[in-house]
Every structure is written in C-alpha cells, then in structure tokens.
Scaffold this motif. Structure first.
Motif, PDB file in Angstrom:
ATOM      1  N   SER A   1     -22.751  58.127 113.813  1.00  0.00           N
ATOM      2  CA  SER A   1     -21.306  58.350 113.665  1.00  0.00           C
ATOM      3  C   SER A   1     -20.509  57.835 114.852  1.00  0.00           C
ATOM      4  O   SER A   1     -19.279  57.805 114.815  1.00  0.00           O
ATOM      5  CB  SER A   1     -21.024  59.845 113.482  1.00  0.00           C
TER       6      SER A   1
ATOM      7  N   GLY B   1     -28.723  56.904 105.994  1.00  0.00           N
ATOM      8  CA  GLY B   1     -27.360  57.038 106.496  1.00  0.00           C
ATOM      9  C   GLY B   1     -26.559  55.758 106.462  1.00  0.00           C
ATOM     10  O   GLY B   1     -25.334  55.784 106.317  1.00  0.00           O
TER      11      GLY B   1
ATOM     12  N   THR C   1     -33.583  59.140 108.580  1.00  0.00           N
ATOM     13  CA  THR C   1     -32.159  59.434 108.722  1.00  0.00           C
ATOM     14  C   THR C   1     -31.340  58.155 108.817  1.00  0.00           C
ATOM     15  O   THR C   1     -30.252  58.055 108.228  1.00  0.00           O
ATOM     16  CB  THR C   1     -31.924  60.324 109.956  1.00  0.00           C
TER      17      THR C   1
ATOM     18  N   ASP D   1     -30.366  66.056 101.066  1.00  0.00           N
ATOM     19  CA  ASP D   1     -30.402  66.655 102.400  1.00  0.00           C
ATOM     20  C   ASP D   1     -31.726  67.407 102.576  1.00  0.00           C
ATOM     21  O   ASP D   1     -31.753  68.633 102.705  1.00  0.00           O
ATOM     22  CB  ASP D   1     -29.222  67.604 102.590  1.00  0.00           C
TER      23      ASP D   1
ATOM     24  N   ARG E   1     -27.880  61.546 113.416  1.00  0.00           N
ATOM     25  CA  ARG E   1     -26.614  61.438 112.680  1.00  0.00           C
ATOM     26  C   ARG E   1     -25.434  61.272 113.632  1.00  0.00           C
ATOM     27  O   ARG E   1     -24.502  60.503 113.356  1.00  0.00           O
ATOM     28  CB  ARG E   1     -26.423  62.684 111.807  1.00  0.00           C
TER      29      ARG E   1
END
Length: 429
Positions: free
Chosen positions: A107, A393, A389, A278, A103
């Motif tokens: 980002s 994402g 993920t 989640d 993650r």
C-alpha cells in the motif's frame, strides 16, 4: 543460468570427479562434494570434528558470538537456548504479522510509493524493504511508524555498507583516517548496536511483548543462566541480517521464475483463489502447490550456495583423507542440480516436489546436520505468506528485458547470494 562460482565448481567437478577441490580466498583449498552420498557424510560427521571455518567473511556483520559462528559446547548451548523460539508452533503466531506487514508495504505505507498500476517495481529493493519490515515486526515487535523508520534507515545503512569488497577482501578492513569503507561500516554497526542495546535495556525493565526478543529474554540455559547482553545483541543482529536478506532474495527469484512460466503462475493463482479471499495465514502452509513453488525456487536459487565445515581431527570424505585444519564443503547449487536426482535439473518445475519427497541429503537449502539453520521454519513460513500476499494483492508483469534473456548472474549480497542486476516488474491494472 548458473553463476560464475557454480560454473567454476562444475568445471572442477567434471575435471576431478567428486569430491573436487576449489581454492577460496582466505580459506585455501576446500574439498567439495555435490552428491547425496557426499552430503550424507558431511552432515553426519561427528559433531566434535566440525566447526565453522575461520576467518569467516561474515563475522564482522554477525559477530563472533553468533550461532552461525559458534563452535563446540558454545554452539550446543546457544542452539538449545534459541531453538524453542523458532519452534513451528511458536512461529505460527507470526502469520498475521507477516501478512499485515506485506500488505502495508504494497500500500506504500512505509515508502509512500504504493504498488499501483503503472508503477515499475525494483523487486530486489522492494523485497528487501518488505522482508525487513517483517523481520523488525517479528523480532522486535515494531509497528510504530517512527521507530520503524529509524530501525529501517539504520539497518539498511548497516547492510549496504558491508559491500562485496569488504566481504571478499579482509585486508581492506582497516582504518584510514575515517575515510575507508571499513570505518563507514563500523560506524553503521555501532549505530545499529545502539538501537538494539537500548531496546534490550527497555525490555529488561518493562517486560512484555510476544515477539522473538521477548522469548529470548525469558529463555534460560540448562544451568538457569540468562544470555549476556553482548551475546543477545549479536544473536539479534544475526536475525536481522540472515532473516532479511535470504528471504528477500528467495522472494525475488520466486517472482522472477513464476512470471517467466505463465502456466505455473496460473496454477498457483488458482490454488490461492481456492483458499478464499482472506485465508488464515496458517492455512497457506497447507497449500501443496505454493509449497512446491517455494521449494523449487530454493532448489534453483539457494540463498547460501555452499556449506563449509572446518575439521578439528582426521576425517575421510568420499575416500579422500583429511586432517585437522582442512576444510570440506557441499556445493548446494550442484547438489540441487545433480541429474542423477533431478531430471531436467535447470528447468523450473515445481511439480517435482509433488511427485516425490527428497531426503535432506538431496535437498538442503538451509544446510543440514547439527548446524542446520535454526531459523529455517521462520524463513519457510515467511516466504510462503509473503509470496501469496503479493500475488493476490497485485498483478505483475516482468519487464520485457527479463523475458528475452536468461536469469541474471548471482553475486554475494552480505550473507546471501542474489541477482546482480535489479529485476523489475510493472504493476498491471
């Protein structure tokens, strides 16, 4: 599309049958097999008759003490020491570490380039950055931005300095007044070893940590002894090299294959959505279609496409007599596309792993026998969590060029084989 090595091996197999011989620079003629019967003979050969081939092209990277290159009693002792650190129950504690590292990469926390709509992503570069971040966290427990940046820069320089030329042409590994590629690689290796040695020395004094380094420092041989500083350094360097490049390559191929097969991608996204917004990382390991997608990716694109064993005594492979000093091997790519086992072998079809179980002599992405990759469980776990993920994402689209043509050729990338061309994706709204 099969790569050049696989195409040549397939031609030799058609010409000679199975087993067949392929000449490899530095190793001479290797007797290969690519059938489940042959794989069974190789993986079940007496332990005392087998050792890694030497000279080994990856030795400058991982070191002579590496578990990959250890032989005989040394291999047995080192594997017994390392194996508990990679037990499935132990590996499961790294789930949140792997997910949070992924993650953070999405980002832009490491590179400052977040995966936002409109961004074009080089999947190979991004995959390497992402998996390096994961392996640094799992092995050294590094989550401090400054230390991570230092390790990332030094490790990346080390990996990139050992290019295909040094890998394939050992005569070029020599000093030329500080100007050769070998000297640049040696300097990069020294810098990485300096970081590792400093971290090990600090931990020996301060203790603590729940990462792989902490486990290895507390591990004991059967006689109560501890691993030496040199051996520990080379095992840690092996983890950085093997645990980084192989998973990065598998991730790139998984994303590539999924985005060329929209129905397959949609089915996987539906399964991931059913796990909740989640999900606990451990629960991802229970998702059957995610598992099947990862298995099918490793079938078509095994990061290490050949298994080699040097003989220390007489042996017979598929009826062909061999003597001490001969080398035999398994072409994993051909084994994984044997039409007798795999219907429509070139097709990306994860469903085949839901329909039946395959023996370790039919499906061997991590090798087999007593030398099967000790980190296979960590690699499996990491690939599934990272892929899930990424897919939940961001929304990606394969760059148009890669939807019109076949898969890029595979070439050696340090310890693994991966796409020669950068595979790019566009991040979608």
């Amino acid at each position: 599309m099969p790569d050049m090595l696989e195409s040549y091996a397939a031609w030799r197999q058609r010409r000679e049958g199975d087993p067949f011989r392929v000449r490899i620079p530095g190793l001479g003629a290797v007797l290969f097999t690519a059938t489940q019967e042959g794989a069974r003979e190789v993986f079940r050969a007496p332990v005392e008759l087998l050792e890694p081939p030497r000279p080994n092209p990856i030795e400058p990277m991982v070191g002579a003490a590496s578990l990959i290159l250890a032989r005989g009693e040394q291999h047995r002792r080192e594997r017994a020491l390392l194996a508990p650190a990679f037990h499935r129950n132990r590996i499961s504690v790294y789930g949140n570490t792997i997910r949070e590292a992924t993650r953070a990469e999405l980002s832009g926390d490491r590179t400052g380039i977040p995966w936002l709509p409109g961004t074009r992503i080089d999947a190979r570069a991004a995959g390497r950055a992402l998996t390096l971040r994961v392996i640094l966290a799992a092995v050294f427990g590094i989550d401090d931005a400054e230390r991570r940046a230092e390790y990332t820069a030094v490790t990346t320089e080390f990996l990139e300095s050992f290019g295909t030329t040094l890998f394939l042409l050992p005569p070029l590994r020599r000093n030329i007044f500080g100007l050769s590629g070998w000297e640049r690689f040696s300097a990069a290796r020294d810098r990485l070893d300096g970081l590792i040695d400093a971290e090990v020395a600090r931990r020996r004094v301060d203790g603590g940590g729940d990462d792989l380094l902490a486990l290895l420092l507390s591990a004991r041989y059967e006689d109560g002894g501890v691993i030496t500083a040199l051996d520990l350094r080379e095992q840690l360097r092996t983890l950085l090299v093997a645990g980084h490049e192989t998973t990065a390559t598998a991730l790139v191929w998984a994303l590539y294959r999924l985005h060329r097969e929209p129905a397959t991608l949609d089915r996987l996204l539906d399964e991931l959505a059913s796990a909740g917004s989640d999900p606990d990382p451990l629960s991802l390991m229970q998702l059957p279609y995610l598992d099947a997608v990862c298995q099918e990716t490793l079938r078509l694109h095994p990061p290490v496409p050949i298994v080699l064993r040097r003989l220390t005594g007489d042996f017979t492979l598929r009826g062909v007599p061999l003597v001490a000093g001969d080398t035999m091997g398994i072409s994993v790519q051909l084994l994984h596309t044997d039409p007798a086992v795999w219907p429509q072998p070139r097709r990306f079809r994860p469903e085949r792993f839901l329909e039946r179980r395959y023996s370790p002599f039919e499906f061997a992405p991590f090798g087999g026998g007593h030398r099967r990759c000790v980190g296979a469980t960590l690699a499996d776990y990491e690939l599934r969590i990272v892929l899930a993920t990424v897919l939940t994402g961001v929304r990606l689209r394969l760059a148009p060029h890669f939807t019109r043509f076949g898969a890029p050729l595979s070439v050696p990338h340090t310890i693994a084989v991966g796409p020669r061309a950068a595979i790019r994706f566009d991040v979608q709204p």
